[in-house]
Design a protein around this motif. Sequence first.
Motif, PDB file in Angstrom:
ATOM      1  N   GLU A  35       0.846  -1.200   0.000  1.00 36.12           N
ATOM      2  CA  GLU A  35       0.000   0.000   0.000  1.00 36.12           C
ATOM      3  C   GLU A  35       0.877   1.245   0.000  1.00 36.12           C
ATOM      4  O   GLU A  35       1.713   1.407   0.888  1.00 36.12           O
ATOM      5  CB  GLU A  35      -0.892  -0.031   1.245  1.00 36.12           C
ATOM      6  N   ASP A  36       0.668   2.118  -0.979  1.00 36.63           N
ATOM      7  CA  ASP A  36       1.466   3.341  -1.037  1.00 36.63           C
ATOM      8  C   ASP A  36       0.906   4.463  -0.171  1.00 36.63           C
ATOM      9  O   ASP A  36       1.629   5.378   0.192  1.00 36.63           O
ATOM     10  CB  ASP A  36       1.641   3.810  -2.487  1.00 36.63           C
ATOM     11  N   SER A  37      -0.339   4.392   0.221  1.00 37.01           N
ATOM     12  CA  SER A  37      -0.960   5.448   1.019  1.00 37.01           C
ATOM     13  C   SER A  37      -0.710   5.229   2.514  1.00 37.01           C
ATOM     14  O   SER A  37      -1.124   4.207   3.073  1.00 37.01           O
ATOM     15  CB  SER A  37      -2.468   5.483   0.757  1.00 37.01           C
ATOM     16  N   GLU A  51       5.716  -0.294   0.307  1.00 32.92           N
ATOM     17  CA  GLU A  51       5.125   0.915  -0.246  1.00 32.92           C
ATOM     18  C   GLU A  51       4.893   0.859  -1.750  1.00 32.92           C
ATOM     19  O   GLU A  51       4.188   1.706  -2.290  1.00 32.92           O
ATOM     20  CB  GLU A  51       5.995   2.118   0.088  1.00 32.92           C
ATOM     21  N   ASP A  52       5.496  -0.107  -2.415  1.00 34.55           N
ATOM     22  CA  ASP A  52       5.292  -0.221  -3.857  1.00 34.55           C
ATOM     23  C   ASP A  52       5.510  -1.671  -4.289  1.00 34.55           C
ATOM     24  O   ASP A  52       5.944  -2.509  -3.504  1.00 34.55           O
ATOM     25  CB  ASP A  52       6.191   0.743  -4.632  1.00 34.55           C
ATOM     26  N   LEU A 111      -0.109   1.303  -7.761  1.00 29.42           N
ATOM     27  CA  LEU A 111       1.100   1.551  -6.984  1.00 29.42           C
ATOM     28  C   LEU A 111       2.131   2.269  -7.831  1.00 29.42           C
ATOM     29  O   LEU A 111       2.155   2.099  -9.057  1.00 29.42           O
ATOM     30  CB  LEU A 111       1.699   0.208  -6.519  1.00 29.42           C
ATOM     31  N   PRO A 112       3.012   3.029  -7.201  1.00 32.01           N
ATOM     32  CA  PRO A 112       4.120   3.602  -7.964  1.00 32.01           C
ATOM     33  C   PRO A 112       5.078   2.496  -8.411  1.00 32.01           C
ATOM     34  O   PRO A 112       5.177   1.461  -7.747  1.00 32.01           O
ATOM     35  CB  PRO A 112       4.791   4.552  -6.968  1.00 32.01           C
TER      36      PRO A 112
END
Length: 148
Positions: free
Chosen positions: A13-15, A39-40, A71-72
């Motif tokens: 999860e990037d948020s 995060e990605d 996701l980035p």
Amino acid sequence: MIPSVHKPILVVEDSVEDFTALGRAFRKQALPNPLLRCEDGDQALEYLQGYGKHAGWPKELPAFVLLDLNLPGTDGRTVLGILKKDPQLQSIPVIIFSTSTNSRDIEECYRLGANSYLTKPIEYSVLEEKTQLLVRYWLNTAELPPLS
């Protein structure tokens, strides 16, 4: 299911806000499993494909993966496709956890091998209900094969 009691739960999860809310909801379940965040998609693949090899990462694979789609870097669809083609990782349950309700996204995820698709709720009380169901099903009910 006893073998997965203390395996980590991987949240990709990037948020920060979404991860914080998820963490709070899982803590309300009094879950002994550590919650691990990537995060990605690239970071998730690094952990999953190289578990036990990097300092600071858990020495075992997660009980299940909660995977965001958007996701980035490497997106969730690509991560899902790679995991489900890898003989050592394909039996890890992957639950898509996305804001997308687009039927094409849902169909593509199941085609790629997703074990479940859940839409991220807006209301926190609904998030708590969904995390309770995730814990009940994936950690206490489902019989999963051992991971090598």
